[in-house]
Enzyme design. Structure first.
Site, PDB file in Angstrom:
ATOM      1  N   TYR A 143     -14.264   6.928 -81.562  1.00 35.30           N
ATOM      2  CA  TYR A 143     -13.814   8.264 -81.168  1.00 35.30           C
ATOM      3  C   TYR A 143     -12.710   8.173 -80.127  1.00 35.30           C
ATOM      4  O   TYR A 143     -12.676   8.921 -79.154  1.00 35.30           O
ATOM      5  CB  TYR A 143     -14.998   9.107 -80.673  1.00 35.30           C
ATOM      6  CG  TYR A 143     -16.063   9.206 -81.726  1.00 35.30           C
ATOM      7  CD1 TYR A 143     -15.874   9.996 -82.852  1.00 35.30           C
ATOM      8  CD2 TYR A 143     -17.230   8.444 -81.638  1.00 35.30           C
ATOM      9  CE1 TYR A 143     -16.825  10.059 -83.852  1.00 35.30           C
ATOM     10  CE2 TYR A 143     -18.184   8.490 -82.639  1.00 35.30           C
ATOM     11  CZ  TYR A 143     -17.973   9.304 -83.739  1.00 35.30           C
ATOM     12  OH  TYR A 143     -18.916   9.347 -84.745  1.00 35.30           O
ATOM     13  N   CYS A 201       1.440  16.927 -69.654  1.00 31.79           N
ATOM     14  CA  CYS A 201       1.532  18.097 -68.770  1.00 31.79           C
ATOM     15  C   CYS A 201       0.277  18.957 -68.864  1.00 31.79           C
ATOM     16  O   CYS A 201       0.314  20.121 -69.272  1.00 31.79           O
ATOM     17  CB  CYS A 201       2.778  18.910 -69.101  1.00 31.79           C
ATOM     18  SG  CYS A 201       4.304  18.013 -68.779  1.00 31.79           S
ATOM     19  N   GLU A 202      -0.843  18.373 -68.523  1.00 32.49           N
ATOM     20  CA  GLU A 202      -2.135  19.054 -68.473  1.00 32.49           C
ATOM     21  C   GLU A 202      -2.934  18.446 -67.319  1.00 32.49           C
ATOM     22  O   GLU A 202      -2.978  17.220 -67.174  1.00 32.49           O
ATOM     23  CB  GLU A 202      -2.929  18.839 -69.769  1.00 32.49           C
ATOM     24  CG  GLU A 202      -2.274  19.335 -71.033  1.00 32.49           C
ATOM     25  CD  GLU A 202      -2.496  20.812 -71.270  1.00 32.49           C
ATOM     26  OE1 GLU A 202      -3.293  21.426 -70.519  1.00 32.49           O
ATOM     27  OE2 GLU A 202      -1.859  21.354 -72.190  1.00 32.49           O
ATOM     28  N   ARG A 225     -11.711  11.390 -75.189  1.00 28.08           N
ATOM     29  CA  ARG A 225     -13.104  11.507 -74.758  1.00 28.08           C
ATOM     30  C   ARG A 225     -13.271  12.000 -73.321  1.00 28.08           C
ATOM     31  O   ARG A 225     -14.105  12.878 -73.063  1.00 28.08           O
ATOM     32  CB  ARG A 225     -13.848  10.181 -74.943  1.00 28.08           C
ATOM     33  CG  ARG A 225     -14.009   9.746 -76.398  1.00 28.08           C
ATOM     34  CD  ARG A 225     -14.987   8.589 -76.548  1.00 28.08           C
ATOM     35  NE  ARG A 225     -16.341   9.021 -76.252  1.00 28.08           N
ATOM     36  CZ  ARG A 225     -17.004   8.733 -75.154  1.00 28.08           C
ATOM     37  NH1 ARG A 225     -16.449   7.983 -74.204  1.00 28.08           N
ATOM     38  NH2 ARG A 225     -18.224   9.164 -74.966  1.00 28.08           N
ATOM     39  N   GLY A 285     -25.777   7.719 -85.267  1.00 31.92           N
ATOM     40  CA  GLY A 285     -25.779   8.309 -83.935  1.00 31.92           C
ATOM     41  C   GLY A 285     -26.290   7.447 -82.807  1.00 31.92           C
ATOM     42  O   GLY A 285     -26.328   7.893 -81.657  1.00 31.92           O
ATOM     43  N   GLU A 314     -26.219   5.638 -91.374  1.00 36.09           N
ATOM     44  CA  GLU A 314     -24.794   5.925 -91.221  1.00 36.09           C
ATOM     45  C   GLU A 314     -24.336   5.663 -89.781  1.00 36.09           C
ATOM     46  O   GLU A 314     -23.876   6.579 -89.091  1.00 36.09           O
ATOM     47  CB  GLU A 314     -24.524   7.381 -91.616  1.00 36.09           C
ATOM     48  CG  GLU A 314     -24.895   7.695 -93.063  1.00 36.09           C
ATOM     49  CD  GLU A 314     -25.048   9.180 -93.339  1.00 36.09           C
ATOM     50  OE1 GLU A 314     -24.907   9.978 -92.383  1.00 36.09           O
ATOM     51  OE2 GLU A 314     -25.327   9.553 -94.491  1.00 36.09           O
ATOM     52  N   PRO A 315     -24.426   4.422 -89.303  1.00 38.35           N
ATOM     53  CA  PRO A 315     -23.985   4.132 -87.934  1.00 38.35           C
ATOM     54  C   PRO A 315     -22.471   4.120 -87.819  1.00 38.35           C
ATOM     55  O   PRO A 315     -21.763   3.743 -88.752  1.00 38.35           O
ATOM     56  CB  PRO A 315     -24.568   2.742 -87.668  1.00 38.35           C
ATOM     57  CG  PRO A 315     -24.628   2.101 -89.023  1.00 38.35           C
ATOM     58  CD  PRO A 315     -24.939   3.223 -89.991  1.00 38.35           C
ATOM     59  N   GLY A 316     -21.972   4.529 -86.684  1.00 32.10           N
ATOM     60  CA  GLY A 316     -20.537   4.493 -86.428  1.00 32.10           C
ATOM     61  C   GLY A 316     -20.246   3.913 -85.063  1.00 32.10           C
ATOM     62  O   GLY A 316     -19.857   2.757 -84.922  1.00 32.10           O
ATOM     63  N   ARG A 317     -20.488   4.715 -84.024  1.00 35.40           N
ATOM     64  CA  ARG A 317     -20.201   4.291 -82.655  1.00 35.40           C
ATOM     65  C   ARG A 317     -20.881   2.958 -82.313  1.00 35.40           C
ATOM     66  O   ARG A 317     -20.287   2.094 -81.671  1.00 35.40           O
ATOM     67  CB  ARG A 317     -20.683   5.376 -81.678  1.00 35.40           C
ATOM     68  CG  ARG A 317     -20.305   5.121 -80.233  1.00 35.40           C
ATOM     69  CD  ARG A 317     -21.094   6.035 -79.278  1.00 35.40           C
ATOM     70  NE  ARG A 317     -21.071   7.423 -79.694  1.00 35.40           N
ATOM     71  CZ  ARG A 317     -20.257   8.345 -79.210  1.00 35.40           C
ATOM     72  NH1 ARG A 317     -19.376   8.013 -78.273  1.00 35.40           N
ATOM     73  NH2 ARG A 317     -20.317   9.593 -79.636  1.00 35.40           N
TER      74      ARG A 317
END
Length: 424
Positions: free
Chosen positions: A378, A350-351, A320, A244, A281-284
């Site tokens: 992400y 189309c949003e 994101r 995290g 458990e690093p990710g970003r």
């Protein structure tokens, strides 16, 4: 000139480069939208953790939900990383990238029976169990298959990570983990169940965390439990403190991995737990600042109240901003193209929520390229096919070399597996 948060992204003259590769040239070669990843940036981020953990019994498990592209996984596997997975599909991806199952931890609140059976057969290192219901089901499946499931109970320490509410996972109102007050009873139950071997304790309090204090607070609560559990005669060989750690998107100043790990190890040693294996458990923090999303400008559209830069990347490519209201730096791939115009950078979907950046000053014209920085985590892993849009191609850069690591999806790819109705 390197750009904030992305030291491997820099202008050489007026042309933006990732390491030795000009992004506009990669866009012309591989098309857009295009994700590009830097080996140097991943190596720099991983090195911080590895230096801090040198000489300690540890397992560094890359949280592959951040970016699960096979070549990215293979890159980390070749450098000794394990993997943190949250689905059966991620298990198959990790194995396909060459990971040894004995270096995989299986997290997630909703593991299915078939996913548990497959992970047991593969021989994963550990299941991070998040509820008593899951524990009972895992015991049944392990017993029926004649195997033993090694488990670590994920504890919810009720610690505020002070991050976006959608990515905060350690508060009592979150769906994750076993409540701290119920954890001791859960360990007692786990120790009595057939087919279960209790090996550790785990917590993960959120993502994009920009301070060490929440980690230290959670660790203290975790170590309190370790001592209470072992007083019951249940031995825990490892402590998993999750991941995290945040990155710099705008003005954030998260601690360096070395600083965070040093503070954690200091507290672990001070409380007499230095003999235990440490899992992270690093990710970003490993891939976030390694990635760039390159997109072509389609139109510049003046409006009555604001201007729009319409590009060929959209919310299906990069979720994101729409999902988290996230700010991501957007720059021109070629500078010196005239006077900048303040505009919203939007895609073709189309949003009204299809935007990549608001109020950005960009000097661009149709046919130019822009780059969205810090797009390694992400981003592609959350991409969809909304509006029947194929997912982007991906490229990895190492110095002056660039390799295509994922083909751009075609309409035929998107329709594969679908079936028309029988003849009327």
């Amino acid at each position: 000139m390197s750009l904030p948060g992305a030291p491997d992204v820099a202008y050489r003259g007026d042309t933006l480069h990732l390491e030795g590769a000009a992004l506009s040239e990669l866009a012309g070669r591989f098309g857009t939208p295009l994700y590009v990843y830097s080996c140097a940036a991943m190596a720099r981020a991983l090195g911080g953790y590895q230096r801090a953990l040198a000489g300690r019994d540890h397992l560094l498990c890359y949280a592959m939900k951040a970016n699960s592209s096979l070549a990215v996984l293979q890159w980390f596997e070749r450098r000794g990383c394990g993997f943190d997975i949250v689905s059966g599909g991620e298990l198959e991806r990790a194995l396909a990238a060459g990971a040894g199952a004995g270096r995989i931890v299986f997290s997630g609140v909703g593991k299915t029976r078939s996913e548990m059976a497959r992970a047991l057969l593969a021989g994963v290192f550990c299941f991070n169990v998040e509820s008593l219901g899951e524990l009972e089901v895992l015991s049944t499946i392990a017993t029926a298959s004649g195997r033993v499931a090694r488990v670590s109970l994920r504890v919810n320490p009720d610690v505020d990570a002070k991050t976006h509410p959608y990515i905060s996972t350690g508060l009592r109102g979150n769906k994750f983990g076993i409540a701290h007050s119920s954890a001791l009873a859960a360990f007692r139950r786990a120790a009595r169940l057939p087919g279960i071997e209790v090996v550790g304790i785990d917590c993960h309090i959120g993502s994009q965390i920009a301070a060490t204090e929440p980690y230290l607070e959670a660790l203290e609560r975790l170590l309190d439990l370790v001592e209470a559990v072992e007083a019951e005669g249940i031995w825990l060989s490892h402590v998993d403190v999750g991941g995290g750690l945040g990155i710099t998107y705008a003005e954030e100043t998260p601690p360096a991995a070395e600083e965070l790990v040093a503070r954690l190890l200091e507290r672990i040693d001070a409380r007499g737990h230095g003999h235990r294996r440490l899992l992270l458990e690093p990710g970003r923090s490993l891939v976030g600042n390694a990635g760039v999303l390159v997109s072509e400008v389609l139109y510049v559209k003046p409006g009555e109240t604001k201007n729009f830069c319409i590009v060929d990347a959209a919310m299906n490519d990069l979720m994101r901003p729409a999902m988290y209201d996230a700010w991501m730096r957007i720059v021109e791939c070629e500078r010196g193209r005239g006077e900048p115009l303040v505009c919203d950078v939007v895609g073709p979907i189309c949003e009204s929520g299809d935007w990549l950046g608001r109020g950005r000053a960009l000097a661009v014209a149709p046919g130019d390229y822009i780059a969205v920085l810090s797009a390694g985590a992400y981003a592609m892993s959350m991409a969809s096919n909304y509006n029947t849009r194929g997912r982007a191609a991906e490229v990895m850069v190492d110095g002056d070399n660039a390799w295509l690591i994922r083909d751009r999806e075609t309409p035929a790819d998107l329709m594969r597996g679908e079936h028309l109705l029988p003849p009327a």
